[in-house]
Design an enzyme around this catalytic site. Structure first.
Site, short mmCIF file in Angstrom:
data_model
loop_
_atom_site.label_atom_id
_atom_site.label_comp_id
_atom_site.label_asym_id
_atom_site.label_seq_id
_atom_site.Cartn_x
_atom_site.Cartn_y
_atom_site.Cartn_z
N GLU A 14 34.47 49.13 33.23
CA GLU A 14 34.65 50.44 33.88
C GLU A 14 36.12 50.82 33.80
O GLU A 14 36.99 50.01 34.10
CB GLU A 14 34.23 50.43 35.35
CG GLU A 14 32.75 50.43 35.62
CD GLU A 14 32.44 50.55 37.12
OE1 GLU A 14 33.25 51.17 37.85
OE2 GLU A 14 31.41 50.00 37.54
N GLU A 21 31.65 44.21 40.71
CA GLU A 21 32.77 44.27 41.67
C GLU A 21 32.53 43.39 42.91
O GLU A 21 32.59 43.86 44.05
CB GLU A 21 33.06 45.72 42.04
CG GLU A 21 33.45 46.53 40.81
CD GLU A 21 33.93 47.95 41.11
OE1 GLU A 21 33.74 48.43 42.24
OE2 GLU A 21 34.52 48.56 40.19
#
Length: 483
Positions: free
Chosen positions: A269, A158
């Site tokens: 995810e 991320e």
């Protein structure tokens, strides 16, 4: 009013690969050295078919991968080897997230999570490349090139979020360049990708950067949650989900699929929400959401990694409460949540999907054919604060041979729901062995016969679906149903 669906058993079948079993998520690397984590992962592999596991922090100081004394670097891959040895021993492989920054290479002191993962860029990208090259070369030497070519190397986690670094594309792109060049310098066939972003971000920019910089990208990875971008600042998870829309993850995956072009697309995810303490993670709500979301992702992704397989997870801390709203499919005691049972039902499905006619505001239906018969998968799902009620469902199967029988497995408030029994026990924080055994028993899927009407070439059944529920009705000739 009854929700009505139908399908022709001789209809055109399409492939239904079990893409969601490619990878499952975990917390951070040192947890993989725990015996209970290992026991739960083996169960997840054996019962759910998961083939890879992804976690943070393989490069963090608590793994000892790289430490410094003065100006001298010491590399130690022993702990990482212990983890990967275990994964291979149970038939799994790593989806290697290359994170976070060893203090010896860090350009700053910004950290994330309670274990203090450093998220700053390297102060010397060349030394970062040395680390990556040494590490990957070591794995090739230890496990063999044919094995490591089957792994996936994902650069960072991320990077578009300030919590995991600067949040600047330019910083990530430079890190990716040094990383992919180091890995491909070991072997050009090793699989490397990114941008590992939150909320489907940067995909087109990342691929454009790779093209203009003449850098390889073997796959695209990103993340999404149904709480992304919904609600107002400060809203809790329920309010965010209430502001979400039905099938939001499918719609986002369609966009990402188009942006990724011909490259494999891996969501490394996703979950029912991004909140690590969300009570709905432990409820039948999660099971209905998972089944609906997975079925809708067919044809869009090559991997769909649920976050996470276990509540043995400590980004903030590791609570002792049995049902704490953690991300895991299994709780800290290894008790299966409804979410776990949802993946178990999915794992048991065949690999050929048949078209289904019919629609309903909250009920969805699919028909999957396998070796032991055909299974009708039903969900009755509604987002929080959206209207939903118990719904009667009629499903007709055309071109059915005479004498068909059926059985059903359910997940709802009364079935495969250990949390409900725990609540009836008074929500004890600490469980003794007998209580754990009883809750595991309460969590199990149980098959029950269901009446089926055989009329000429059509077999049909009716079933009641409570709110936030899953039902898998397997229909076959009597000689095959019990196989």
């Amino acid at each position: 009013m009854t929700a009505m669906f139908s399908s022709d058993l001789n209809g055109p079948a399409t492939s239904f690969p079990h893409f969601w079993e490619h990878t499952v998520g975990s917390g951070h690397a040192t947890l993989a050295l725990r015996a209970d984590w290992q026991t739960q992962l083996k169960q997840t592999h054996d019962e759910l078919g998961m083939r890879h596991v992804r976690f943070h922090g393989i490069l963090c100081d608590n793994m000892g991968t790289l430490v410094a004394e003065g100006d001298t670097f010491f590399y130690s891959f022993f702990n990482a080897d212990q983890i990967f040895d275990f994964l291979l021993s149970i038939g799994m492989r790593p989806f290697v997230e290359l994170s976070f920054m060893p203090s010896a290479l860090a350009s700053g002191d910004q950290t994330v999570f309670h274990y203090g993962a450093n998220v700053t860029p390297p102060k010397d990208h060349a030394q970062w490349a040395v680390l990556i090259r040494k590490l990957v070369s070591h794995w090739v030497d230890r496990y063999g090139l044919d094995e490591v070519r089957q792994w996936f190397f994902e650069v960072w986690n991320e990077p578009n979020l300030a919590a995991f670094g600067s949040g600047k594309q330019s910083d990530y792109f430079e890190l990716y360049r040094y990383t992919v060049e180091a890995i491909k310098g070991v072997d050009k066939m090793l699989k490397v990708g990114g941008p590992a972003t939150a909320d489907n971000a940067w995909i087109e920019d990342f691929l454009n950067y790779c093209r203009t910089s003449n850098l390889p990208a073997d796959f695209v990875s990103t993340h999404h949650y149904p709480t992304d971008d919904f609600g107002k600042p400060g809203d809790d998870s329920e309010a965010q989900l209430a502001a979400s829309r039905r099938s939001a993850l499918r719609d986002e995956a369609r966009i990402a699929r188009k942006q990724a072009g011909d490259l494999p697309l891996y969501y490394t995810e996703w979950c029912t929400s991004s909140n690590p303490r969300d009570a709905m993670h432990d409820d039948p709500y999660a099971a209905a959401f998972i089944v609906k979301t997975v079925m809708e992702a067919r044809g869009l992704v090559q991997g769909y990694s649920y976050w996470t397989f276990s509540d043995i997870f400590e980004e903030n801390y590791l609570p002792s409460v049995a049902f704490q709203g953690g991300f895991g499919l299994l709780n800290i005691h290894g008790i299966a949540k409804p979410a776990y049972r949802a993946f178990q039902l999915l794992h048991r499905l065949g690999t050929q999907m048949l078209p289904v006619e019919g629609s309903h505001e909250t009920v969805d239906a699919w028909l999957v054919h396998g070796d032991r018969g055909s299974t009708v998968v039903l969900t009755n799902f509604g987002l929080p604060r959206h209207p939903i009620e118990t719904q009667q469902v009629l499903f007709a199967l055309e071109s059915a041979p005479p004498g068909m029988v059926a059985s059903v497995q359910r997940i709802d408030i009364e079935h495969a729901n250990a949390k409900r029994h725990w609540e009836q026990l008074g929500e004890p924080e600490y469980l003794d062995a007998a209580s754990v055994d009883e809750l595991k028993r309460r969590s199990e899927l149980r098959g029950e016969p269901i009446e089926i009407k055989n009329d000429a070439n059509t077999a049909s059944f009716e079933i009641s679906m409570p709110p936030q529920s899953v039902a898998a009705v397997t229909v076959a000739l009597p000689s095959r149903l019990g196989q």
